[in-house]
Motif scaffolding. Sequence first.
Motif, PDB file in Angstrom:
ATOM      1  N   ALA A 155       0.824  -1.210   0.000  1.00  0.00           N
ATOM      2  CA  ALA A 155       0.000   0.000   0.000  1.00  0.00           C
ATOM      3  C   ALA A 155       0.859   1.262   0.000  1.00  0.00           C
ATOM      4  CB  ALA A 155      -0.937  -0.002   1.206  1.00  0.00           C
ATOM      5  N   LEU A 156       1.959   1.243   0.747  1.00  0.00           N
ATOM      6  CA  LEU A 156       2.862   2.399   0.775  1.00  0.00           C
ATOM      7  C   LEU A 156       3.463   2.661  -0.601  1.00  0.00           C
ATOM      8  CD1 LEU A 156       4.690   1.865   4.191  1.00  0.00           C
ATOM      9  CD2 LEU A 156       3.237   3.806   3.592  1.00  0.00           C
ATOM     10  N   GLU A 157       3.845   1.595  -1.295  1.00  0.00           N
ATOM     11  CA  GLU A 157       4.412   1.757  -2.638  1.00  0.00           C
ATOM     12  C   GLU A 157       3.368   2.290  -3.609  1.00  0.00           C
ATOM     13  OE1 GLU A 157       6.927  -0.774  -4.760  1.00  0.00           O
ATOM     14  OE2 GLU A 157       8.010  -1.525  -3.023  1.00  0.00           O
ATOM     15  N   ILE A 158       2.164   1.748  -3.531  1.00  0.00           N
ATOM     16  CA  ILE A 158       1.089   2.202  -4.407  1.00  0.00           C
ATOM     17  C   ILE A 158       0.742   3.661  -4.111  1.00  0.00           C
ATOM     18  CG2 ILE A 158      -1.373   1.920  -4.906  1.00  0.00           C
ATOM     19  CD1 ILE A 158      -0.934  -1.122  -4.558  1.00  0.00           C
ATOM     20  N   GLN A 159       0.712   4.008  -2.832  1.00  0.00           N
ATOM     21  CA  GLN A 159       0.430   5.391  -2.431  1.00  0.00           C
ATOM     22  C   GLN A 159       1.475   6.354  -3.002  1.00  0.00           C
ATOM     23  OE1 GLN A 159       1.442   6.489   1.648  1.00  0.00           O
ATOM     24  NE2 GLN A 159      -0.584   7.418   1.900  1.00  0.00           N
ATOM     25  N   THR A 160       2.745   5.979  -2.916  1.00  0.00           N
ATOM     26  CA  THR A 160       3.832   6.808  -3.442  1.00  0.00           C
ATOM     27  C   THR A 160       3.698   6.985  -4.951  1.00  0.00           C
ATOM     28  OG1 THR A 160       5.332   6.074  -1.681  1.00  0.00           O
ATOM     29  CG2 THR A 160       6.341   7.016  -3.655  1.00  0.00           C
ATOM     30  N   PHE A 161       3.388   5.904  -5.643  1.00  0.00           N
ATOM     31  CA  PHE A 161       3.205   5.947  -7.090  1.00  0.00           C
ATOM     32  C   PHE A 161       2.073   6.889  -7.477  1.00  0.00           C
ATOM     33  CE2 PHE A 161       0.652   4.221 -10.627  1.00  0.00           C
ATOM     34  CZ  PHE A 161       1.559   4.325 -11.667  1.00  0.00           C
ATOM     35  N   MET A 162       0.939   6.786  -6.791  1.00  0.00           N
ATOM     36  CA  MET A 162      -0.211   7.613  -7.123  1.00  0.00           C
ATOM     37  C   MET A 162       0.032   9.083  -6.790  1.00  0.00           C
ATOM     38  SD  MET A 162      -2.342   5.700  -8.665  1.00  0.00           S
ATOM     39  CE  MET A 162      -3.567   6.997  -8.822  1.00  0.00           C
TER      40      MET A 162
ATOM     41  N   ASP B  14      14.809   6.036   5.150  1.00  0.00           N
ATOM     42  CA  ASP B  14      14.574   7.403   4.694  1.00  0.00           C
ATOM     43  C   ASP B  14      13.666   8.138   5.663  1.00  0.00           C
ATOM     44  OD1 ASP B  14      11.577   7.323   3.285  1.00  0.00           O
ATOM     45  OD2 ASP B  14      12.630   5.412   3.289  1.00  0.00           O
ATOM     46  N   PHE B  15      13.692   9.465   5.615  1.00  0.00           N
ATOM     47  CA  PHE B  15      12.890  10.281   6.516  1.00  0.00           C
ATOM     48  C   PHE B  15      11.394  10.171   6.223  1.00  0.00           C
ATOM     49  CE2 PHE B  15      17.019  12.570   6.702  1.00  0.00           C
ATOM     50  CZ  PHE B  15      17.251  12.448   8.069  1.00  0.00           C
ATOM     51  N   GLY B  16      11.070   9.801   4.999  1.00  0.00           N
ATOM     52  CA  GLY B  16       9.661   9.683   4.643  1.00  0.00           C
ATOM     53  C   GLY B  16       9.005   8.416   5.154  1.00  0.00           C
ATOM     54  N   GLY B  17       9.795   7.492   5.692  1.00  0.00           N
ATOM     55  CA  GLY B  17       9.237   6.262   6.241  1.00  0.00           C
ATOM     56  C   GLY B  17       8.698   5.323   5.197  1.00  0.00           C
ATOM     57  N   MET B  18       9.386   5.238   4.046  1.00  0.00           N
ATOM     58  CA  MET B  18       8.909   4.403   2.950  1.00  0.00           C
ATOM     59  C   MET B  18       9.811   3.202   2.654  1.00  0.00           C
ATOM     60  SD  MET B  18       6.077   5.699   1.950  1.00  0.00           S
ATOM     61  CE  MET B  18       5.208   7.164   2.512  1.00  0.00           C
ATOM     62  N   THR B  19      11.059   3.248   3.097  1.00  0.00           N
ATOM     63  CA  THR B  19      12.020   2.191   2.745  1.00  0.00           C
ATOM     64  C   THR B  19      12.489   1.445   3.988  1.00  0.00           C
ATOM     65  OG1 THR B  19      12.796   3.589   0.920  1.00  0.00           O
ATOM     66  CG2 THR B  19      14.149   1.674   1.509  1.00  0.00           C
ATOM     67  N   PRO B  20      12.221   0.136   4.089  1.00  0.00           N
ATOM     68  CA  PRO B  20      12.663  -0.640   5.262  1.00  0.00           C
ATOM     69  C   PRO B  20      14.181  -0.710   5.348  1.00  0.00           C
ATOM     70  CG  PRO B  20      10.988  -1.823   3.990  1.00  0.00           C
ATOM     71  CD  PRO B  20      11.434  -0.672   3.144  1.00  0.00           C
ATOM     72  N   ASN B  21      14.699  -0.672   6.579  1.00  0.00           N
ATOM     73  CA  ASN B  21      16.140  -0.840   6.771  1.00  0.00           C
ATOM     74  C   ASN B  21      16.459  -2.249   7.267  1.00  0.00           C
ATOM     75  OD1 ASN B  21      15.500  -0.871   9.498  1.00  0.00           O
ATOM     76  ND2 ASN B  21      16.273   1.186   9.914  1.00  0.00           N
TER      77      ASN B  21
END
Length: 207
Positions: free
Chosen positions: A73-80, A185-192
Amino acid sequence: TVLFTDFEGFTLIAEKMAPKELVQELDFCFSYFDSVVERYNLEKLKTIGDSYMCAGGIPKPNSTHAVDCVLAALEIQTFMNRLKDEKRNKNLPFWELRLVIHSGPLVAGLVGDKKFAYDVWGDTVNTASRCESSGHAGKINISLSTKNLVDAFFICKNRGKIPAKHKGEIEMYFVEGIRPELSEDFGGMTPNITFHSLYDKLIQNLA
């Protein structure tokens, strides 16, 4: 875990588009959704008009289904959001997406004699569908049951109890991203690495 998406204001925008252009736009979006769903080991179930439905934990059960759905959902949200910015800069109409996630028991399988389609049934599916209309454009709306499964990974903002048709009030949350200590990342989109370590423990718990 069931994930629904639908476009807010789709009908109004669709009325101003040529049929071919409308289908091309839907195909562009849904094809991207398909790629995300496959990457996160989710099962695409169907599209109904401007709605897209998939689920995690089927056909093979796993312990990461809720986390997988939220990551997708986070990836789809970013794309949209990126697509919206591009269209707005060109003064073109854009679609805004609602994303809704709910977790619980369900039945999955095939029914009928022709044009078989893998599908899911049960109160979990009905509740997810009802939560969809209570979502907000551009937001990832999750139920309490999903929040309890993903809270260690994501920032979940309590919305309170929201009325849902034929379901009374349902406690819902907005996912605002991956927790800072688990994100690259600061946006909270990429897992570490720490996120993936916690994720691996979920897998081991099922094993």
